[in-house]
Write a protein that holds these residues in place. Structure first.
Motif, mmCIF file in Angstrom:
data_model
loop_
_atom_site.group_PDB
_atom_site.id
_atom_site.type_symbol
_atom_site.label_atom_id
_atom_site.label_comp_id
_atom_site.label_asym_id
_atom_site.label_seq_id
_atom_site.Cartn_x
_atom_site.Cartn_y
_atom_site.Cartn_z
ATOM 1 N N THR A 1 0.831 -1.204 0.000
ATOM 2 C CA THR A 1 0.000 0.000 0.000
ATOM 3 C C THR A 1 0.862 1.249 0.000
ATOM 4 O O THR A 1 0.569 2.228 -0.695
ATOM 5 C CB THR A 1 -0.951 0.008 1.217
ATOM 6 N N LEU A 2 1.937 1.243 0.772
ATOM 7 C CA LEU A 2 2.861 2.373 0.785
ATOM 8 C C LEU A 2 3.454 2.585 -0.603
ATOM 9 O O LEU A 2 3.510 3.723 -1.100
ATOM 10 C CB LEU A 2 3.972 2.139 1.810
ATOM 11 N N ASN A 3 3.865 1.505 -1.247
ATOM 12 C CA ASN A 3 4.461 1.630 -2.577
ATOM 13 C C ASN A 3 3.453 2.172 -3.583
ATOM 14 O O ASN A 3 3.801 2.976 -4.461
ATOM 15 C CB ASN A 3 5.003 0.276 -3.037
ATOM 16 N N LEU A 4 2.196 1.747 -3.487
ATOM 17 C CA LEU A 4 1.158 2.246 -4.379
ATOM 18 C C LEU A 4 0.970 3.745 -4.182
ATOM 19 O O LEU A 4 0.861 4.507 -5.149
ATOM 20 C CB LEU A 4 -0.147 1.495 -4.126
ATOM 21 N N ALA A 5 0.940 4.172 -2.910
ATOM 22 C CA ALA A 5 0.776 5.600 -2.621
ATOM 23 C C ALA A 5 1.953 6.403 -3.153
ATOM 24 O O ALA A 5 1.770 7.458 -3.791
ATOM 25 C CB ALA A 5 0.616 5.819 -1.119
#
Length: 376
Positions: free
Chosen positions: A35-39
């Protein structure tokens, strides 16, 4: 505000798709890396990573900045919404609106990057809001906000207790502290037919639990708000054996730091003295959780008119004994947590059917925009 608002509206079109991507691939607390990488893939700006799954992204140049927080983590819940973009990860779901918050923050950060703003924006991407160790505490203790010259922190959280189009922007304490306790009563076990030859910890614990509820009603100012809930009990393994110990677990919540300290002290005293009256002994262990969340009055005063200009109804009534680790930011810097209405009906946070409409991304983004502008 007009230029930022116009650009934000343009960014909100893609924010819906980003929300669906986040929602379909939920990551529970402690495993938010994807999720962090997507953000980060959808955010402009300079990235500072904190630990394994937290980051702060500076958007809009150098100088004193305003932080806006969004959470990354999902809950260990099996989704029952039936939408095409429902969770593809069995046993995980965005049932607390964090997908909405994150999509709204991405839209706001992109708008500030595109047309500029009155101050740099720090997009705070926070893990582990739903569990310990707190992601907000990790970020607050890292020193990154001070290093980034952060002046204020803004948050917005969806709230189904409020109707759509309403934002609670309330001064002072809006969420209580929350601490877990484990209460162990030890006695002397034996045959259930000869209770007089035992020191029954089950009976003692039962009296302790009742005494704790009486303590809240008689030792705490009735105008204050303190909630003590015993939520689990365990003792023994056989019907004909008095066990040697009995254990209760629960939470204690308070709306002031003084009451938080006092109720901890009294809980230990009441447990100890009541258990001793039954020939047993008691031990209490605490896991200290979130502190009191205290909204800065000046931020509230400056934000409320802007919410109105953005077409949102403003309420100052919502306070809750629930907790949010955003409170670690409010201990550190002037901060504001707003609650954004989603339904005003029977829907509940942390429910397998909780699914705010995509239109609520706009409301959350507008609330974040109002707080950001007010803080500058």
């Amino acid at each position: 505000m007009k230029r930022l608002l116009a650009e934000l509206e343009r960014q909100l079109e893609s924010a819906v798709d980003i929300r669906h991507q986040i929602h379909a691939r939920p990551c529970v607390s402690g495993a938010e890396g994807p999720t962090l990488n997507l953000a980060l893939a959808n955010l402009p700006g300079a990235v500072t990573r904190i630990g394994d799954t937290a980051a702060v992204v500076r958007v809009g140049g150098e100088g004193p900045a305003v932080a806006v927080r969004a959470e990354l983590d999902a809950l260990a819940i099996t989704e029952r919404t039936g939408v095409d973009w429902a969770s593809r990860h069995p046993g995980a779901m965005h049932a607390c609106g964090h997908d909405v918050h994150l999509a709204a923050l991405i839209a706001l950060a992109r708008a500030v990057d595109a047309v500029g703003g009155p101050a740099p924006l720090l997009a705070v991407l926070q893990p582990r809001e739903e569990t310990y160790p707190s992601g907000a505490a990790e970020i607050a203790e890292s020193g990154v906000l001070q290093a980034e010259q952060c002046r204020s922190v803004i948050g917005a959280h969806v709230q189904p207790l409020l109707p759509a189009g309403t934002v609670a922007c309330t001064p002072g304490v809006v969420n209580g502290s929350s601490d877990e306790f484990t209460l162990t009563v030890r006695g002397e076990g034996g045959h259930a037919a000869y209770p007089h030859r035992t020191r029954d910890p089950v009976m003692a614990l039962a009296h302790v639990i009742v005494a704790l509820q009486s303590m809240i009603s008689r030792a705490i100012d009735p105008m204050a708000s303190v909630v003590l809930s015993v939520t689990t009990l365990s003792a023994g393994t056989a019907a004909n054996v008095v066990p040697g110990q009995a254990v209760a677990r629960g939470t204690v919540r308070a709306m002031t730091t003084a009451d938080r300290t006092d109720v901890h002290k009294r809980l230990v005293e009441v447990a100890d003295l009541t258990a001793r009256a039954h020939g047993c002994c008691a031990e209490v262990e605490f896991v200290h959780g979130e502190p009191v969340l205290d909204n800065d009055a000046n931020l509230v005063k400056a934000t409320a008119p802007l919410l109105g200009e953005l077409g949102l109804r403003v309420s100052e009534d919502l306070r809750s004994a629930g907790s949010d680790d955003f409170s670690y930011f409010s201990e550190l810097l002037p901060s504001l947590m707003m609650f954004v209405g989603t339904h005003g009906g029977a829907e509940q946070l942390h429910s397998p059917t909780f699914l705010p409409p995509d239109d609520r991304i706009r409301d959350v983004a507008h609330a974040m925009l109002a707080g950001y502008l007010a803080a500058t």
